[in-house]
Design an enzyme around this catalytic site. Structure first.
Site, mmCIF file in Angstrom:
data_model
loop_
_atom_site.group_PDB
_atom_site.id
_atom_site.type_symbol
_atom_site.label_atom_id
_atom_site.label_comp_id
_atom_site.label_asym_id
_atom_site.label_seq_id
_atom_site.Cartn_x
_atom_site.Cartn_y
_atom_site.Cartn_z
ATOM 1 N N GLY A 247 0.770 -1.238 0.000
ATOM 2 C CA GLY A 247 0.000 0.000 0.000
ATOM 3 C C GLY A 247 0.798 1.284 0.000
ATOM 4 O O GLY A 247 0.219 2.344 0.239
ATOM 5 N N GLU A 285 3.933 -6.798 1.560
ATOM 6 C CA GLU A 285 3.188 -7.200 0.344
ATOM 7 C C GLU A 285 3.022 -6.008 -0.593
ATOM 8 O O GLU A 285 1.902 -5.661 -0.957
ATOM 9 C CB GLU A 285 1.792 -7.711 0.726
ATOM 10 C CG GLU A 285 1.750 -8.803 1.774
ATOM 11 C CD GLU A 285 0.328 -9.149 2.219
ATOM 12 O OE1 GLU A 285 -0.581 -8.305 2.068
ATOM 13 O OE2 GLU A 285 0.133 -10.267 2.715
ATOM 14 N N GLY A 287 2.954 -3.864 -3.987
ATOM 15 C CA GLY A 287 2.667 -4.130 -5.392
ATOM 16 C C GLY A 287 2.966 -2.906 -6.241
ATOM 17 O O GLY A 287 4.023 -2.780 -6.864
ATOM 18 N N ARG A 288 2.063 -1.950 -6.187
ATOM 19 C CA ARG A 288 2.147 -0.768 -7.045
ATOM 20 C C ARG A 288 3.503 -0.067 -6.964
ATOM 21 O O ARG A 288 4.116 0.272 -7.970
ATOM 22 C CB ARG A 288 1.021 0.208 -6.688
ATOM 23 C CG ARG A 288 0.957 1.464 -7.560
ATOM 24 C CD ARG A 288 -0.243 2.330 -7.246
ATOM 25 N NE ARG A 288 -1.478 1.651 -7.598
ATOM 26 C CZ ARG A 288 -2.306 1.100 -6.738
ATOM 27 N NH1 ARG A 288 -2.078 1.175 -5.442
ATOM 28 N NH2 ARG A 288 -3.379 0.475 -7.151
ATOM 29 N N CYS A 360 -15.624 2.272 -27.452
ATOM 30 C CA CYS A 360 -16.829 2.954 -27.919
ATOM 31 C C CYS A 360 -17.685 3.444 -26.776
ATOM 32 O O CYS A 360 -18.817 2.978 -26.575
ATOM 33 C CB CYS A 360 -17.607 2.030 -28.849
ATOM 34 S SG CYS A 360 -16.657 1.687 -30.324
ATOM 35 N N TYR A 389 -0.657 -2.682 -12.439
ATOM 36 C CA TYR A 389 -2.118 -2.667 -12.590
ATOM 37 C C TYR A 389 -2.593 -2.124 -13.946
ATOM 38 O O TYR A 389 -3.795 -2.023 -14.152
ATOM 39 C CB TYR A 389 -2.803 -1.843 -11.486
ATOM 40 C CG TYR A 389 -2.588 -2.343 -10.072
ATOM 41 C CD1 TYR A 389 -3.381 -3.373 -9.564
ATOM 42 C CD2 TYR A 389 -1.619 -1.791 -9.252
ATOM 43 C CE1 TYR A 389 -3.202 -3.816 -8.258
ATOM 44 C CE2 TYR A 389 -1.434 -2.236 -7.941
ATOM 45 C CZ TYR A 389 -2.239 -3.243 -7.456
ATOM 46 O OH TYR A 389 -2.061 -3.675 -6.159
HETATM 47 C C1 LIG Z 1 -3.602 -5.241 -3.315
HETATM 48 C C2 LIG Z 1 -2.979 -5.787 -2.092
HETATM 49 C C3 LIG Z 1 -1.633 -5.536 -1.814
HETATM 50 C C4 LIG Z 1 -0.781 -4.624 -2.661
HETATM 51 O O1 LIG Z 1 -1.188 -3.303 -2.581
HETATM 52 P P1 LIG Z 1 -0.331 -2.147 -3.303
HETATM 53 O O2 LIG Z 1 -1.110 -0.927 -3.064
HETATM 54 O O3 LIG Z 1 -0.249 -2.505 -4.745
HETATM 55 O O4 LIG Z 1 1.020 -2.125 -2.655
HETATM 56 C C5 LIG Z 1 -1.087 -6.145 -0.709
HETATM 57 N N1 LIG Z 1 -1.826 -6.951 0.099
HETATM 58 C C6 LIG Z 1 -3.113 -7.202 -0.133
HETATM 59 C C7 LIG Z 1 -3.853 -8.106 0.781
HETATM 60 C C8 LIG Z 1 -3.737 -6.625 -1.224
HETATM 61 O O5 LIG Z 1 -5.038 -6.859 -1.452
#
Ligand SMILES: *Cc1c(COP(=O)(O)O)cnc(C)c1O
Length: 449
Positions: A247, A285, A287-288, A360, A389
């Site tokens: 996050g 965890e 991601g982004r 469209c 994403y």
């Molecule tokens: C989506 C998600 C993440 C990653 O979130 P980011 O904002 O991309 O870092 C980590 N843990 C869980 C449980 C998620 O659903």
């Protein structure tokens, strides 16, 4: 940089890659939209993440597969020493195909089926249980045995929302985890641990894009305090791990990484020092923040026109690759660049222009009212910071095919080299996955008595 050689800054690597992609025909009339991923940028982000969390606490950094479930990308991250967070059978299989060992995986999902849960428990995959019904299901599946991997409960510290409601996982009514501030809920979690000596982890993922790090830290402090309370109650270190989720928000406004992983970890260390003293193994965890700024969508301008005094450039990248940006432009704005047909940055006085996609519906804009040098047919438009994403999370509107994705590395000579990550989907494949094999089924049903 991990490569040890002089490397161009990220923006220069990206510019060189766009020109080279055009030169090699990876982007052009035959391939009017493409995803490009800067491998050096990704590895630098992994280094920054590792550096930020160095300390006495053991840390497993997992990558949230949903941010980019492309197998070669996952394998690159596995090769760089990361683990992987998965939340569906598809993501689990992608991660296994990428080579992550079971002990490098974390399985989160609010809707795990009995079969998925059984598989994870049998293989020692770390599982974060979402709710008490799922805990009861785990009880039945284990039937008195101990899980072979870490097993935790996800909590929702209910610290409130960030700037984007849909990304805020710690509101009072969020669908994830056990809502800690609800009457009796925290006590019920403590009791669940008391009765199950094999529960050993707590998990919180407080929010994604739009959640300020201090809000996340507040949620993680509540999670840490709950772990302390459980361990005190049972009289031993039963909770041995805390999974702090991901996050970290990404700055989509300019080139800078802001906040950095170092900023985030420093803020969390100040807010929850006990989390880092080595008594708990940490799991992250993200991601982004690992990939966003290393990705670019390149697309060709097919036509330009004017409507009601507004210039419009029609490209091949719209809601199918930039779904959130198109549907929620206020929350997910993107920086846009314009390049000539050879992929060289365009110069000249800025004009106000809408950058449109091929879908469209009228709202299919990736940028509204952008100030850019004059955009002409045949030019290339780049959507920046789209490594997470975007090109990996396709939306099949108008049956538009998934574009090819290439990774690139830029040598010290400034020359990018490409590797195919995912081939473009062919129109034939689009038709096949649209029930081609069952083409006659409805007519046959109609004719049948
Ligand atoms: C989506 C998600 C993440 C990653 O979130 P980011 O904002 O991309 O870092 C980590 N843990 C869980 C449980 C998620 O659903």
């Amino acid at each position: 940089m991990t490569s040890g050689v002089t490397v161009l800054p990220r923006a220069e690597r990206r510019t060189a890659a766009l020109a080279r992609a055009v030169e090699e025909g990876l982007l052009g009339p035959q391939a009017p939209v493409v995803g490009l991923l800067d491998v050096d940028g990704v590895l630098a982000a992994v280094d920054a993440l590792n550096g930020a969390f160095e300390g006495p606490a053991p840390v497993l950094h997992t990558f949230a597969a949903k941010a980019c479930g492309l197998v070669p990308v996952l394998r690159l991250l596995a090769d760089a020493g990361m683990g992987c967070e998965v939340a569906s059978p598809g993501e689990l299989e992608q991660a296994l195909a990428a080579g992550f060992g079971y002990d490098r995986l974390v399985f989160d999902s609010p809707a795990k089926t009995a079969g998925e849960l059984e598989f994870a428990l049998a293989h020692g995959i770390a599982v974060n249980l979402d709710n008490f019904q799922e805990l009861a299901r785990a009880d039945r599946l284990l039937a008195g045995r101990e899980a072979s991997g870490p097993l935790g409960i996800r909590v929702n510290p209910q610290v409130g929302a960030g700037a984007i409601g849909a990304m805020s996982t710690a509101t009072a009514t969020s669908k994830f985890g056990v809502a800690l501030r609800d009457p009796g809920a925290a006590d019920a979690v403590v009791e669940a641990f008391e009765r199950r000596p094999w529960l050993d982890r707590l998990h919180a993922h407080v929010g994604s894009q739009g959640c300020p790090p201090p809000l996340v830290a507040e949620g993680l402090r509540a999670t840490y305090e709950l772990a302390e309370r459980i361990n005190e109650r049972v009289g031993r270190a039963q909770v041995t791990g805390i999974d702090i989720g991901g996050g970290l928000p990404v700055n989509f406004g300019d080139e800078e990484d802001r906040p950095t992983y170092a900023d985030y970890a420093a803020g969390l260390r100040a807010a929850v020092p006990g989390l880092f003293d080595g008594r708990y193994a940490l799991v992250t965890e993200f991601g982004r923040s690992l990939l966003a700024k290393s990705g670019t969508i390149g697309t060709v301008v097919e036509y330009t026109k004017s409507a009601g005094g507004r210039r419009i450039a029609i490209t091949h990248a719209g809601a199918q690759v930039a779904t959130r940006t198109v549907f929620m432009p206020g929350s997910w704005p993107l920086r846009v660049g314009v390049f000539d047909p050879a992929g060289r940055p365009k110069e000249g006085p800025a004009e106000t222009v809408d950058i449109a996609g091929p879908c469209c519906f009228a709202g299919d804009l990736t940028a509204a009212g952008a100030e850019l040098p004059a955009v002409e047919p045949g030019d290339v438009v780049a959507l920046y910071d789209t490594g997470a994403y975007y090109f990996s999370t396709h939306f099949s509107y108008n049956s538009l095919p998934r574009p090819a994705v290439y990774g690139y590395r830029t040598g010290s000579d400034g020359r990018p080299r490409f590797a195919l990550v995912r081939a473009a989907q062919s129109v034939r494949e689009v038709v096949e996955e649209s029930g081609l094999a069952q083409a006659d089924s409805l007519v046959a049903l109609r004719r049948s008595e």
